[in-house]
Each structure stands twice: as C-alpha cells, then as structure tokens.
Motif scaffolding. Structure first.
Motif, short mmCIF file in Angstrom:
data_model
loop_
_atom_site.label_atom_id
_atom_site.label_comp_id
_atom_site.label_asym_id
_atom_site.label_seq_id
_atom_site.Cartn_x
_atom_site.Cartn_y
_atom_site.Cartn_z
N ILE A 113 0.95 -1.30 -0.05
CA ILE A 113 0.00 0.04 -0.10
C ILE A 113 0.89 1.10 -0.19
O ILE A 113 0.53 2.24 -0.76
N PHE A 114 1.99 1.00 0.74
CA PHE A 114 2.84 2.47 0.82
C PHE A 114 3.57 2.59 -0.63
O PHE A 114 3.47 3.76 -1.20
N ALA A 115 3.98 1.48 -1.24
CA ALA A 115 4.37 1.80 -2.45
C ALA A 115 3.53 2.42 -3.55
O ALA A 115 3.58 3.33 -4.32
N LEU A 116 2.21 1.94 -3.53
CA LEU A 116 1.22 2.17 -4.38
C LEU A 116 0.84 3.88 -3.89
O LEU A 116 0.37 4.43 -5.04
N LEU B 215 12.94 1.61 -8.35
CA LEU B 215 13.78 0.79 -8.96
C LEU B 215 13.19 0.00 -10.30
O LEU B 215 13.49 -0.36 -11.18
N ALA B 216 11.63 -0.12 -9.97
CA ALA B 216 10.71 -0.57 -10.99
C ALA B 216 10.84 0.06 -12.11
O ALA B 216 10.46 -0.62 -13.31
N GLY B 217 11.16 1.41 -12.26
CA GLY B 217 11.29 2.18 -13.60
C GLY B 217 12.44 1.69 -14.31
O GLY B 217 12.35 2.10 -15.37
N GLY B 218 13.14 0.99 -14.00
CA GLY B 218 14.24 0.14 -14.52
C GLY B 218 15.41 1.56 -15.04
O GLY B 218 16.19 0.89 -15.94
N ASN B 219 15.63 2.42 -14.38
CA ASN B 219 16.61 3.39 -14.88
C ASN B 219 17.81 3.06 -14.13
O ASN B 219 17.77 3.09 -12.94
N ILE C 243 6.19 -3.12 -8.83
CA ILE C 243 6.06 -3.85 -10.08
C ILE C 243 4.41 -3.41 -10.74
O ILE C 243 4.39 -3.40 -11.89
N ILE C 244 3.53 -3.62 -9.71
CA ILE C 244 2.29 -3.16 -10.14
C ILE C 244 2.03 -1.66 -10.75
O ILE C 244 1.55 -1.49 -11.90
N PHE D 151 0.89 -0.91 -14.74
CA PHE D 151 -0.28 -0.20 -14.88
C PHE D 151 -0.41 1.44 -15.13
O PHE D 151 -1.04 1.81 -15.81
N TYR D 152 0.64 1.72 -14.44
CA TYR D 152 0.73 3.43 -14.37
C TYR D 152 2.54 3.70 -14.45
O TYR D 152 3.04 4.31 -13.81
N PRO D 153 3.07 3.46 -15.68
CA PRO D 153 4.68 3.42 -15.82
C PRO D 153 4.91 4.78 -15.79
O PRO D 153 6.17 5.17 -15.43
#
Lengths: 141, 137
Positions: free
Chosen positions: A13-16, A110-114, B62-63, B67-69
C-alpha cells in the motif's frame, strides 16, 4: 506468519501510495522543493493526507496495551534534540534536493528500470551499511 | 482542486493507512530508512517483517510499472550528483534516525519533538539545495 502478511500489505500500500501521490517523480519533488522559484505545493498534500490518517489512528492506538499480532509496541522513546539528529537531517535534506529521491520513493522507483535510480539506491545502501559499521567500530574502541 | 492535489491527498492517505496497519498489527513504525538499516544488519530476530515489508514495496512497485509506468521518471541529476545524493541520503538518514516517512509522517503524527525538528530541518535544507542549484548556478 500474520506479522509477515501485514508487513507485506503495508509495503504494498505504501508503494502504491507513493506512485499515486507523485512522490516517485524526481522532477515533481524538485518542483515541490523549489520554493524560491515556480513552487509546486501539491506534494504538501501527501504529508497532510498521511498525517491526518495516522494522527487519528495513533490517538486511538495509544489506548491499547499491545498491537494485535505482537506483544509490544516498538516505539522510539528518545525526546532529546541532539546534534546527530539535526546534522543527519541537514545531510538528508541536501541529498534529497540534489536528486529528488528520499529512501521510499528511490526503492520503489527501481521498478522504473533506470540505471541512475539503481546507482542512487546502491550508493544509499552502501553508505547506510558503511556508516553503521564504522560507528560500531568507533563504539568498541 | 486540481488532479495533482487530489492524487497527492489520496496517495498520502494510502501512505497513512500503510503506516497505521504496521502500527496497529505489528507495533512497528513505518520508517523506510529505519526498516532498511535494520534489514541490512541481518539480525535473525527482526529481519523477517522488514523483508516482508520490502517484498510488499517491490510488489507495489511492479504493479505501478505494469499499470501506471508514467509515475516513474528519469532523474535529471548527473551521475556524480546521483552518487553524492545517494550517499547523503544514506548517511543523513542513518545519523538523523529517519527520513520522510519515519520522521515526516509517523513522527509528526505522534507529535514527537525530535521528528518535528528533523522534518523542519530536512525540508529547509531541501528548499535551500534546490534554490542554490536552480537559481544560483
């Protein structure tokens, strides 16, 4: 097991929340910190929203003896304002202003991959661990 | 209100819910630098929940990516600034016992004087740093 499920859901929930709020966008963070320029104050509402929820829950929690899935509350007990607190906050503020990442958004991004995000996170983790190590050696000597 | 303000408020409330759940159920403060610092010590007694939290965080990330890159951008800072910034944030949050989440959200909600001082200080120095970089150089 329950403690792990709560830990996982809290992190999720924090990350979202960081993503929804705009905290993972370094450009937006720097515009928020740019009070001397064209200030984008919208991110102030992230802290306001988070504090409104947590302030109310905290008032309610303090009437309980223990958390639901654990024996004790692990709360900070210190009240003194010392030099490390202020000095550390100064360093952190400068680092935040240089790049636009604080720890949570940096990890999430980090999930953005840059590769720049990755280098920032590695620098942050190595310096955290390195400082803790040097500090523990100093304490022994 | 603009969409940015509403998103900020909703996202902020989600962060408040995440911090509240960790406190009500596990009795822990949701401070990211503290969770990281603790996890990096690999103490058997409290590594578990920190690891679970971080796995949740990465799952959320990752979600978002799926869904919202658009919520991720590329830092405009150069490589040297990125390294210096990372070191300052790592060392600063370790010496200062917290970051935006631990001091700024959890600490202020508890009306902790230490967190209030830390938050005012790092905000002020964030303002000054951006001011110097954007308007003096």
């Amino acid at each position: 097991m329950k403690v792990h499920i709560i830990g996982f859901l809290s992190g999720l929930i924090f990350a979202l929340g960081l993503g929804v709020s705009g905290m993972t966008q370094t450009e937006k963070i720097l515009n928020f910190l740019d009070v001397f320029g064209n200030w984008d104050y919208s991110l102030a509402f992230v802290m306001i929203g988070a504090i409104i929820v947590h302030f109310i829950v905290y008032r309610w929690i303090t009437h309980k003896d223990s958390p639901i899935f654990s024996n004790t509350f692990h709360m900070p007990t210190r009240k003194d304002i010392d030099k490390p607190l202020v000095f550390g906050a100064i360093l952190f503020g400068i680092g935040w202003g240089v790049v636009g990442y604080c720890p949570g958004p940096a990890l999430t991004s980090l999930a953005g991959g840059n590769p720049k995000t990755l280098v920032f996170v590695i620098s942050m983790l190595v310096s955290m661990r390195g400082y803790t190590y040097l500090d523990s050696k100093r304490a022994v000597n | 209100m603009s969409a940015d303000l509403i998103n900020a408020l909703i996202g902020g409330m989600m962060i408040g819910v995440a911090a509240s759940a960790l406190l009500i159920f596990n009795g822990r403060i949701m401070g990211i630098s503290g969770i990281l610092n603790g996890a990096l010590k690999f103490n058997k007694s409290d590594f578990g929940w920190r690891f679970s939290f971080l796995m949740g965080l990465f799952s959320g990330a990752i979600i978002l990516k799926a869904f919202y890159p658009g919520v991720f951008d590329v830092p405009q800072a150069g490589w040297i600034e990125v390294v210096i910034g990372g070191v300052l944030v790592g060392v600063g949050t370790t010496i200062g016992s917290g970051c935006t989440s631990g001091h700024g959200v959890c600490g202020i909600s508890r009306m902790s004087p230490r967190s209030l001082i830390a938050t005012v200080t790092f905000m002020l120095f964030g303002f000054l740093t951006v001011g110097v970089f954007r308007h003096l150089f």
